[in-house]
Motif scaffolding. Structure first.
Motif, PDB file in Angstrom:
ATOM      1  N   LYS A 175     -48.174  59.615  26.113  1.00  0.00           N
ATOM      2  CA  LYS A 175     -48.097  59.326  24.821  1.00  0.00           C
ATOM      3  C   LYS A 175     -48.110  57.737  24.538  1.00  0.00           C
ATOM      4  O   LYS A 175     -48.979  57.395  23.718  1.00  0.00           O
ATOM      5  CB  LYS A 175     -47.036  59.974  23.950  1.00  0.00           C
ATOM      6  CG  LYS A 175     -47.215  59.754  22.427  1.00  0.00           C
ATOM      7  CD  LYS A 175     -45.992  60.594  21.670  1.00  0.00           C
ATOM      8  CE  LYS A 175     -46.235  60.358  20.194  1.00  0.00           C
ATOM      9  NZ  LYS A 175     -44.947  61.150  19.443  1.00  0.00           N
ATOM     10  N   GLN A 176     -47.186  57.162  25.050  1.00  0.00           N
ATOM     11  CA  GLN A 176     -47.357  55.510  25.061  1.00  0.00           C
ATOM     12  C   GLN A 176     -48.396  54.996  25.003  1.00  0.00           C
ATOM     13  O   GLN A 176     -48.837  53.885  24.707  1.00  0.00           O
ATOM     14  CB  GLN A 176     -45.971  54.975  25.689  1.00  0.00           C
ATOM     15  CG  GLN A 176     -44.514  55.369  25.185  1.00  0.00           C
ATOM     16  CD  GLN A 176     -44.283  54.399  24.126  1.00  0.00           C
ATOM     17  OE1 GLN A 176     -45.247  53.725  23.213  1.00  0.00           O
ATOM     18  NE2 GLN A 176     -43.071  54.398  23.407  1.00  0.00           N
ATOM     19  N   ARG A 177     -48.966  55.432  26.425  1.00  0.00           N
ATOM     20  CA  ARG A 177     -50.380  54.852  26.842  1.00  0.00           C
ATOM     21  C   ARG A 177     -51.472  55.082  25.747  1.00  0.00           C
ATOM     22  O   ARG A 177     -52.149  54.088  25.374  1.00  0.00           O
ATOM     23  CB  ARG A 177     -50.836  55.336  28.293  1.00  0.00           C
ATOM     24  CG  ARG A 177     -50.167  54.742  29.159  1.00  0.00           C
ATOM     25  CD  ARG A 177     -50.530  53.255  29.523  1.00  0.00           C
ATOM     26  NE  ARG A 177     -49.970  52.686  30.869  1.00  0.00           N
ATOM     27  CZ  ARG A 177     -50.810  52.692  32.009  1.00  0.00           C
ATOM     28  NH1 ARG A 177     -52.089  53.467  31.912  1.00  0.00           N
ATOM     29  NH2 ARG A 177     -50.143  52.155  33.145  1.00  0.00           N
ATOM     30  N   GLU A 178     -51.481  56.244  25.216  1.00  0.00           N
ATOM     31  CA  GLU A 178     -52.451  56.404  24.117  1.00  0.00           C
ATOM     32  C   GLU A 178     -52.173  55.794  22.936  1.00  0.00           C
ATOM     33  O   GLU A 178     -53.024  55.233  22.233  1.00  0.00           O
ATOM     34  CB  GLU A 178     -52.095  58.281  23.813  1.00  0.00           C
ATOM     35  CG  GLU A 178     -52.660  59.025  24.978  1.00  0.00           C
ATOM     36  CD  GLU A 178     -52.588  60.470  24.693  1.00  0.00           C
ATOM     37  OE1 GLU A 178     -51.830  60.821  23.796  1.00  0.00           O
ATOM     38  OE2 GLU A 178     -53.130  61.343  25.655  1.00  0.00           O
ATOM     39  N   THR A 179     -51.041  55.706  22.377  1.00  0.00           N
ATOM     40  CA  THR A 179     -50.526  54.875  21.271  1.00  0.00           C
ATOM     41  C   THR A 179     -51.079  53.370  21.217  1.00  0.00           C
ATOM     42  O   THR A 179     -51.455  52.998  20.470  1.00  0.00           O
ATOM     43  CB  THR A 179     -48.948  54.911  21.094  1.00  0.00           C
ATOM     44  OG1 THR A 179     -48.552  56.342  20.725  1.00  0.00           O
ATOM     45  CG2 THR A 179     -48.743  54.307  19.749  1.00  0.00           C
ATOM     46  N   HIS A 180     -50.810  53.018  22.495  1.00  0.00           N
ATOM     47  CA  HIS A 180     -51.187  51.453  22.518  1.00  0.00           C
ATOM     48  C   HIS A 180     -52.324  51.324  23.362  1.00  0.00           C
ATOM     49  O   HIS A 180     -52.550  50.102  23.935  1.00  0.00           O
ATOM     50  CB  HIS A 180     -50.002  50.935  23.353  1.00  0.00           C
ATOM     51  CG  HIS A 180     -48.750  50.688  22.675  1.00  0.00           C
ATOM     52  ND1 HIS A 180     -48.355  49.959  21.579  1.00  0.00           N
ATOM     53  CD2 HIS A 180     -47.600  51.546  23.081  1.00  0.00           C
ATOM     54  CE1 HIS A 180     -47.012  50.263  20.936  1.00  0.00           C
ATOM     55  NE2 HIS A 180     -46.670  51.152  21.685  1.00  0.00           N
ATOM     56  N   GLU A 181     -53.289  51.981  23.571  1.00  0.00           N
ATOM     57  CA  GLU A 181     -54.667  51.874  24.051  1.00  0.00           C
ATOM     58  C   GLU A 181     -55.276  50.628  23.526  1.00  0.00           C
ATOM     59  O   GLU A 181     -56.031  49.848  24.196  1.00  0.00           O
ATOM     60  CB  GLU A 181     -55.439  53.254  23.706  1.00  0.00           C
ATOM     61  CG  GLU A 181     -57.033  53.244  24.455  1.00  0.00           C
ATOM     62  CD  GLU A 181     -57.546  54.381  24.367  1.00  0.00           C
ATOM     63  OE1 GLU A 181     -58.750  54.608  24.722  1.00  0.00           O
ATOM     64  OE2 GLU A 181     -57.174  55.177  23.332  1.00  0.00           O
ATOM     65  N   LYS A 182     -55.249  50.444  22.243  1.00  0.00           N
ATOM     66  CA  LYS A 182     -55.881  49.444  21.437  1.00  0.00           C
ATOM     67  C   LYS A 182     -55.234  47.872  21.965  1.00  0.00           C
ATOM     68  O   LYS A 182     -55.822  47.166  21.476  1.00  0.00           O
ATOM     69  CB  LYS A 182     -55.887  49.582  20.094  1.00  0.00           C
ATOM     70  CG  LYS A 182     -54.367  49.668  19.215  1.00  0.00           C
ATOM     71  CD  LYS A 182     -54.484  49.629  17.832  1.00  0.00           C
ATOM     72  CE  LYS A 182     -52.878  49.292  17.305  1.00  0.00           C
ATOM     73  NZ  LYS A 182     -51.875  50.412  17.781  1.00  0.00           N
ATOM     74  N   ASP A 183     -53.960  48.139  22.471  1.00  0.00           N
ATOM     75  CA  ASP A 183     -53.448  46.836  22.751  1.00  0.00           C
ATOM     76  C   ASP A 183     -53.267  46.537  24.224  1.00  0.00           C
ATOM     77  O   ASP A 183     -52.636  45.568  24.714  1.00  0.00           O
ATOM     78  CB  ASP A 183     -51.879  47.064  22.418  1.00  0.00           C
ATOM     79  CG  ASP A 183     -51.589  47.419  21.258  1.00  0.00           C
ATOM     80  OD1 ASP A 183     -52.248  46.899  20.264  1.00  0.00           O
ATOM     81  OD2 ASP A 183     -50.639  48.287  20.600  1.00  0.00           O
ATOM     82  N   ILE A 184     -54.273  47.209  24.805  1.00  0.00           N
ATOM     83  CA  ILE A 184     -54.723  46.887  26.375  1.00  0.00           C
ATOM     84  C   ILE A 184     -56.207  46.606  26.510  1.00  0.00           C
ATOM     85  O   ILE A 184     -57.125  47.470  25.963  1.00  0.00           O
ATOM     86  CB  ILE A 184     -54.255  48.212  27.250  1.00  0.00           C
ATOM     87  CG1 ILE A 184     -52.784  48.481  27.096  1.00  0.00           C
ATOM     88  CG2 ILE A 184     -54.604  47.874  28.636  1.00  0.00           C
ATOM     89  CD1 ILE A 184     -52.610  49.974  27.343  1.00  0.00           C
ATOM     90  N   GLU A 185     -56.345  45.662  27.339  1.00  0.00           N
ATOM     91  CA  GLU A 185     -57.738  45.161  27.740  1.00  0.00           C
ATOM     92  C   GLU A 185     -57.845  44.686  28.973  1.00  0.00           C
ATOM     93  O   GLU A 185     -57.016  43.566  29.236  1.00  0.00           O
ATOM     94  CB  GLU A 185     -58.109  44.115  26.688  1.00  0.00           C
ATOM     95  CG  GLU A 185     -59.692  43.591  26.796  1.00  0.00           C
ATOM     96  CD  GLU A 185     -59.914  42.349  25.818  1.00  0.00           C
ATOM     97  OE1 GLU A 185     -60.607  41.622  26.186  1.00  0.00           O
ATOM     98  OE2 GLU A 185     -59.669  42.577  24.497  1.00  0.00           O
ATOM     99  N   ASN A 186     -58.575  45.556  29.949  1.00  0.00           N
ATOM    100  CA  ASN A 186     -58.898  45.220  31.316  1.00  0.00           C
ATOM    101  C   ASN A 186     -57.688  45.284  31.822  1.00  0.00           C
ATOM    102  O   ASN A 186     -57.244  44.424  32.765  1.00  0.00           O
ATOM    103  CB  ASN A 186     -59.230  43.667  31.528  1.00  0.00           C
ATOM    104  CG  ASN A 186     -60.876  43.504  30.859  1.00  0.00           C
ATOM    105  OD1 ASN A 186     -61.589  44.402  30.969  1.00  0.00           O
ATOM    106  ND2 ASN A 186     -61.252  42.349  30.194  1.00  0.00           N
TER     107      ASN A 186
END
Length: 289
Positions: A237-248
């Motif tokens: 869930k945390q990965r899904e929530t912060h998907e927009k905060d991860i790039e490459n």
């Protein structure tokens, strides 16, 4: 070192889940926390809340977006011909069927003054400042479509409004929303705010800090691309929530976790013990603190 502060909180309905009035000594401002379903009661109850919320001021609509992320809308209101100010705007938001964020908010927090001194120029300045502070802190999804106009205030008025903002930030945090507080605070000489820095022990270059609120994974940390089978539902869930905060596979902002293990699991993409996988430069783990 920051000065101690005293805040007066008045539970208007006798309940912490009802309407709350906040004041501070030597501050002309006044804040109200109003649940969405009690907005109409503010018209009926009379007293200070009705008087103050019919004035000009700034308000915040707070809730969650459709992904479960905390969200906020920053608005302003001026007194109208019908005598309504903030209260009139809140009622319009409540009844709206067209606003894209109409279903996102469940409470409003409103700021005005006890002596009704805010005019359109002051309101525009405050709206601009609060909006940009919320965007910069990156704790809440800011729903404002356009950046409000800063307005043109004198040096004297700017100094006065900046002081109002500082008091408002404290009150907002006490009411449960650290909207304007960055996760990592710099240049603070208080011993209470000297964060402890950790590095991830493993194949990913990640760093974090132990703060007063929890464990903060720092911007620029590397994370595993894929999630392994041992990843817990909370990590997924945390990965899904912060998907927009991860790039490459690199974090683009600071991210707060409730525990070191939650942060290390986020980095490793699997079940993880934070007390094993986070170490300081002198090989200490979070449990040592």
């Amino acid at each position: 070192m920051k000065k101690s502060k005293s805040i007066n909180m008045f539970l208007i309905d006798g309940s912490p889940t009802g309407r709350i009035k906040c004041t501070m000594q030597n501050w002309t401002g006044v804040a109200y926390k109003v649940p969405r379903n009690l907005i109409s009661e503010c018209y009926k109850s009379g007293g200070n809340i009705t008087e103050h919320l019919k004035q000009s001021g700034i308000y915040f609509l707070i809730g969650e977006d459709d992904k479960g992320n905390p969200s906020i809308y920053v608005g302003q209101a001026v007194i109208r011909k019908n005598g309504d100010g903030i209260l009139g705007r809140l009622n319009e938001h409540k009844k709206s069927n067209t606003e894209k964020y109409r279903n996102y908010w469940n409470e409003a927090i409103c700021f005005t003054t006890t002596n009704d001194t805010f005019g359109p120029t002051e309101i525009s300045y405050l709206e601009n400042k609060f909006t940009n502070m919320a965007i910069s802190a990156k704790r809440y999804e800011v729903l404002n479509g356009n950046e409000p106009n800063l307005g043109n205030v004198t040096e004297e008025k700017e100094c006065e409004l900046e002081e109002f903002i500082e008091y408002s930030k404290v009150v907002m945090g006490v009411l449960g929303h650290k909207v304007f507080e960055p996760l990592i605070t710099f240049n603070d000489n208080s011993c209470l705010n000297k964060n402890i820095k950790f590095s991830f022990i493993g194949p990913f270059k990640a760093e974090a800090e132990l703060t007063n609120e929890g464990f903060v994974l720092l911007k620029g940390s590397e994370i595993r691309n894929e999630l392994l089978k041992s990843a817990s539902p909370s990590t997924i869930k945390q990965r899904e929530t912060h998907e927009k905060d991860i790039e490459n596979n690199v974090t683009t902002c600071d991210i707060l976790f409730k525990s070191p293990s939650a942060a290390s699991a986020f980095v490793a993409g699997r079940s993880s013990s934070g007390n094993i996988e986070w170490k300081t430069s002198d090989n200490k783990s979070p449990k040592d603190f």
